[in-house]
Design a protein around this motif. Structure first.
Motif, short mmCIF file in Angstrom:
data_model
loop_
_atom_site.label_atom_id
_atom_site.label_comp_id
_atom_site.label_asym_id
_atom_site.label_seq_id
_atom_site.Cartn_x
_atom_site.Cartn_y
_atom_site.Cartn_z
N UNK A 28 0.85 -1.20 0.00
CA UNK A 28 0.00 0.00 0.00
C UNK A 28 0.88 1.24 0.00
N UNK A 29 1.87 1.26 0.84
CA UNK A 29 2.80 2.40 0.91
C UNK A 29 3.49 2.61 -0.44
N UNK A 30 3.88 1.54 -1.11
CA UNK A 30 4.56 1.64 -2.40
C UNK A 30 3.65 2.27 -3.45
N UNK A 31 2.39 1.86 -3.49
CA UNK A 31 1.47 2.45 -4.46
C UNK A 31 1.29 3.94 -4.17
N UNK A 32 1.15 4.30 -2.92
CA UNK A 32 1.03 5.71 -2.55
C UNK A 32 2.30 6.47 -2.93
#
Length: 89
Positions: A28-32
Motif C-alpha cells: 500500500x505504501x509503495x502504491x502511494x
C-alpha cells in the motif's frame, strides 16, 4: 543522496476482485509512493470523509484492510492498470 527502494507489488494483489489478495502495508505504501501523494492527498483523492490521512496509516500499518475499490483506484492512478478487468493477460 536519497535512495528510493521500489517494492514489488505481488501479482495476486493486482487481480480482479474474485481473485484478489489483500496487499501488505508495504505494498500500500509503495502504491502511494508511486502516486507521489501524501496520505492526506490520497484520502482527498478517494473522496474519504477523513481528510487527515488516519485511514491511510491504518492501511499501511495493516490495522485495517484497504477496500478493494480504493486499492483498484489507487493502482490504476499509479499506472498499474485496471486491476478489476479480467483482460490483464
Amino acid at each position: 543522496m536519497n535512495t528510493i527502494h521500489q517494492i514489488e507489488i505481488r501479482r495476486e494483489c493486482l487481480a480482479p476482485g474474485a481473485y484478489y489478495l489483500q496487499p501488505s502495508g508495504p505494498e500500500v505504501r509503495e502504491v502511494i509512493r508511486r502516486l507521489g501523494m501524501t496520505a492526506v492527498q490520497v484520502s482527498i483523492f478517494l473522496g474519504m470523509t477523513n481528510k487527515g490521512g488516519r485511514q491511510m496509516r491504518r492501511w499501511i500499518a495493516e490495522e485495517a484492510p484497504i477496500p478493494y475499490s480504493a486499492w483498484a483506484i489507487l493502482c490504476a492512478e499509479a499506472g498499474l492498470g485496471q486491476i478489476w478487468s479480467d483482460d490483464l493477460d
